[in-house]
Write an enzyme that holds these catalytic residues in place. Structure first.
Site, PDB file in Angstrom:
ATOM      1  N   CYS A  24      35.136   7.327  16.170  1.00 54.18           N
ATOM      2  CA  CYS A  24      36.250   7.473  15.227  1.00 54.18           C
ATOM      3  C   CYS A  24      35.830   6.895  13.872  1.00 54.18           C
ATOM      4  O   CYS A  24      35.399   5.739  13.786  1.00 54.18           O
ATOM      5  CB  CYS A  24      37.485   6.758  15.767  1.00 54.18           C
ATOM      6  SG  CYS A  24      38.790   6.542  14.550  1.00 54.18           S
TER       7      CYS A  24
ATOM      8  N   ASN B 190      50.831  12.128   8.617  1.00 56.72           N
ATOM      9  CA  ASN B 190      50.644  13.435   9.250  1.00 56.72           C
ATOM     10  C   ASN B 190      50.440  13.212  10.741  1.00 56.72           C
ATOM     11  O   ASN B 190      49.585  12.414  11.136  1.00 56.72           O
ATOM     12  CB  ASN B 190      49.418  14.144   8.657  1.00 56.72           C
ATOM     13  CG  ASN B 190      49.639  14.556   7.211  1.00 56.72           C
ATOM     14  OD1 ASN B 190      50.724  14.991   6.839  1.00 56.72           O
ATOM     15  ND2 ASN B 190      48.619  14.401   6.383  1.00 56.72           N
TER      16      ASN B 190
ATOM     17  N   HIS C 178      49.525   7.122   4.536  1.00 63.23           N
ATOM     18  CA  HIS C 178      49.076   7.309   3.157  1.00 63.23           C
ATOM     19  C   HIS C 178      50.067   6.593   2.233  1.00 63.23           C
ATOM     20  O   HIS C 178      51.285   6.741   2.391  1.00 63.23           O
ATOM     21  CB  HIS C 178      49.091   8.794   2.774  1.00 63.23           C
ATOM     22  CG  HIS C 178      48.175   9.668   3.571  1.00 63.23           C
ATOM     23  ND1 HIS C 178      46.955  10.093   3.082  1.00 63.23           N
ATOM     24  CD2 HIS C 178      48.291  10.208   4.805  1.00 63.23           C
ATOM     25  CE1 HIS C 178      46.373  10.875   3.991  1.00 63.23           C
ATOM     26  NE2 HIS C 178      47.166  10.968   5.043  1.00 63.23           N
TER      27      HIS C 178
ATOM     28  N   HIS D 204      43.106   8.718  13.965  1.00 67.41           N
ATOM     29  CA  HIS D 204      43.372   7.276  14.039  1.00 67.41           C
ATOM     30  C   HIS D 204      44.559   7.099  13.102  1.00 67.41           C
ATOM     31  O   HIS D 204      44.442   7.370  11.895  1.00 67.41           O
ATOM     32  CB  HIS D 204      42.140   6.471  13.589  1.00 67.41           C
ATOM     33  CG  HIS D 204      42.311   4.984  13.624  1.00 67.41           C
ATOM     34  ND1 HIS D 204      41.401   4.147  14.249  1.00 67.41           N
ATOM     35  CD2 HIS D 204      43.277   4.186  13.102  1.00 67.41           C
ATOM     36  CE1 HIS D 204      41.800   2.895  14.124  1.00 67.41           C
ATOM     37  NE2 HIS D 204      42.932   2.886  13.414  1.00 67.41           N
TER      38      HIS D 204
ATOM     39  N   ASP E 240      41.513   5.805  -0.014  1.00 70.41           N
ATOM     40  CA  ASP E 240      41.163   7.128   0.521  1.00 70.41           C
ATOM     41  C   ASP E 240      39.927   7.635  -0.215  1.00 70.41           C
ATOM     42  O   ASP E 240      39.804   7.486  -1.429  1.00 70.41           O
ATOM     43  CB  ASP E 240      42.340   8.097   0.322  1.00 70.41           C
ATOM     44  CG  ASP E 240      42.209   9.347   1.160  1.00 70.41           C
ATOM     45  OD1 ASP E 240      42.999   9.545   2.087  1.00 70.41           O
ATOM     46  OD2 ASP E 240      41.275  10.150   0.882  1.00 70.41           O
TER      47      ASP E 240
ATOM     48  N   HIS F 271      47.303   6.599  10.507  1.00 72.72           N
ATOM     49  CA  HIS F 271      47.223   6.038   9.155  1.00 72.72           C
ATOM     50  C   HIS F 271      48.447   6.445   8.353  1.00 72.72           C
ATOM     51  O   HIS F 271      48.978   7.538   8.527  1.00 72.72           O
ATOM     52  CB  HIS F 271      45.938   6.480   8.444  1.00 72.72           C
ATOM     53  CG  HIS F 271      45.708   7.953   8.492  1.00 72.72           C
ATOM     54  ND1 HIS F 271      45.186   8.590   9.598  1.00 72.72           N
ATOM     55  CD2 HIS F 271      45.938   8.926   7.577  1.00 72.72           C
ATOM     56  CE1 HIS F 271      45.090   9.884   9.362  1.00 72.72           C
ATOM     57  NE2 HIS F 271      45.549  10.120   8.145  1.00 72.72           N
TER      58      HIS F 271
ATOM     59  N   HIS G 137      42.636   1.214  17.885  1.00 75.86           N
ATOM     60  CA  HIS G 137      42.559   2.683  17.810  1.00 75.86           C
ATOM     61  C   HIS G 137      43.778   3.304  18.477  1.00 75.86           C
ATOM     62  O   HIS G 137      43.957   3.209  19.690  1.00 75.86           O
ATOM     63  CB  HIS G 137      41.283   3.217  18.477  1.00 75.86           C
ATOM     64  CG  HIS G 137      41.221   4.716  18.407  1.00 75.86           C
ATOM     65  ND1 HIS G 137      40.779   5.390  17.285  1.00 75.86           N
ATOM     66  CD2 HIS G 137      41.596   5.669  19.292  1.00 75.86           C
ATOM     67  CE1 HIS G 137      40.876   6.695  17.497  1.00 75.86           C
ATOM     68  NE2 HIS G 137      41.367   6.886  18.709  1.00 75.86           N
TER      69      HIS G 137
HETATM   70  P1  5GP Z   1      45.110  13.098   7.319  1.00 75.81           P
HETATM   71  O1  5GP Z   1      44.954  14.511   6.843  1.00 75.81           O
HETATM   72  O2  5GP Z   1      44.493  12.885   8.678  1.00 75.81           O
HETATM   73  O3  5GP Z   1      46.543  12.622   7.229  1.00 75.81           O
HETATM   74  O4  5GP Z   1      44.349  12.203   6.281  1.00 75.81           O
HETATM   75  C1  5GP Z   1      43.039  11.777   6.444  1.00 75.81           C
HETATM   76  C2  5GP Z   1      42.633  11.145   5.142  1.00 75.81           C
HETATM   77  O5  5GP Z   1      41.458  10.384   5.388  1.00 75.81           O
HETATM   78  C3  5GP Z   1      42.287  12.145   4.041  1.00 75.81           C
HETATM   79  O6  5GP Z   1      43.107  11.893   2.905  1.00 75.81           O
HETATM   80  C4  5GP Z   1      40.807  11.896   3.751  1.00 75.81           C
HETATM   81  O7  5GP Z   1      40.487  12.010   2.401  1.00 75.81           O
HETATM   82  C5  5GP Z   1      40.601  10.495   4.288  1.00 75.81           C
HETATM   83  N1  5GP Z   1      39.263  10.236   4.794  1.00 75.81           N
HETATM   84  C6  5GP Z   1      38.523  11.024   5.630  1.00 75.81           C
HETATM   85  N2  5GP Z   1      37.331  10.463   5.898  1.00 75.81           N
HETATM   86  C7  5GP Z   1      37.315   9.282   5.234  1.00 75.81           C
HETATM   87  C8  5GP Z   1      36.347   8.240   5.111  1.00 75.81           C
HETATM   88  O8  5GP Z   1      35.255   8.289   5.674  1.00 75.81           O
HETATM   89  N3  5GP Z   1      36.673   7.181   4.330  1.00 75.81           N
HETATM   90  C9  5GP Z   1      37.875   7.083   3.692  1.00 75.81           C
HETATM   91  N4  5GP Z   1      38.084   6.001   2.949  1.00 75.81           N
HETATM   92  N5  5GP Z   1      38.816   8.049   3.778  1.00 75.81           N
HETATM   93  C10 5GP Z   1      38.538   9.125   4.536  1.00 75.81           C
HETATM   94 ZN    ZN Z   2      39.870   4.752  15.548  1.00 78.39          ZN
END
Ligand code: 5GP
Ligand code: ZN
Length: 106
Positions: free
Chosen positions: A5, A84, A99, A95, A31, A97, A47
């Site tokens: 992850c 999301n 925003h 995992h 992000d 999160h 996790h």
């Molecule tokens: P989701 O679409 O799952 O709600 O959002 C995932 C977020 O994680 C996206 O905004 C993406 O830019 C961010 N993200 C993906 N990979 C990484 C990473 O390796 N490092 C960081 N800091 N953010 C990440």
């Molecule tokens: Zn994780």
């Protein structure tokens, strides 16, 4: 912790990511692909794949409390929060999160 992850790897310090905020339960980092001038992700240190797998109500509180702390630390008076849940809703990283998105001074 999950081996492959990406957020668990960040939490283990594998990429040297700077944390905007952390405590025993949660961490927050910028992000990688920001969609606002300030775009921080607040994650549980444990996790948990998505909100659907989160059962610990204390941890729910810790996550929202961390959102407020992050907003304050980042100088955000107004901000949007987004979770999301599920691929069809746009979840890309499995995992949990939150925003936190906004502009300083707004
Ligand atoms: P989701 O679409 O799952 O709600 O959002 C995932 C977020 O994680 C996206 O905004 C993406 O830019 C961010 N993200 C993906 N990979 C990484 C990473 O390796 N490092 C960081 N800091 N953010 C990440
Ligand atoms: Zn994780």
């Amino acid at each position: 912790m999950s081996e492959d992850c990406i957020f668990c790897k960040i939490l283990r310090g594998e990429f040297g990511t700077e944390f905007v905020y952390e405590n025993d339960y949660v961490a927050a980092f910028n992000d990688i692909n920001p969609k606002a001038p300030v775009h921080v992700l607040v994650v549980p240190k444990m996790h948990i794949a998505s909100l659907n797998e989160l059962e610990d109500k204390n941890l729910m509180g810790e996550l929202l409390s961390a959102v407020k702390t992050v907003a304050q630390k980042c100088g955000l008076k107004a901000y949007k929060t987004l979770i999301n849940t599920g691929k069809e809703a746009g979840q890309e990283v499995f995992h949990l999160h939150i925003h936190v998105m906004g502009s300083k001074g707004e």
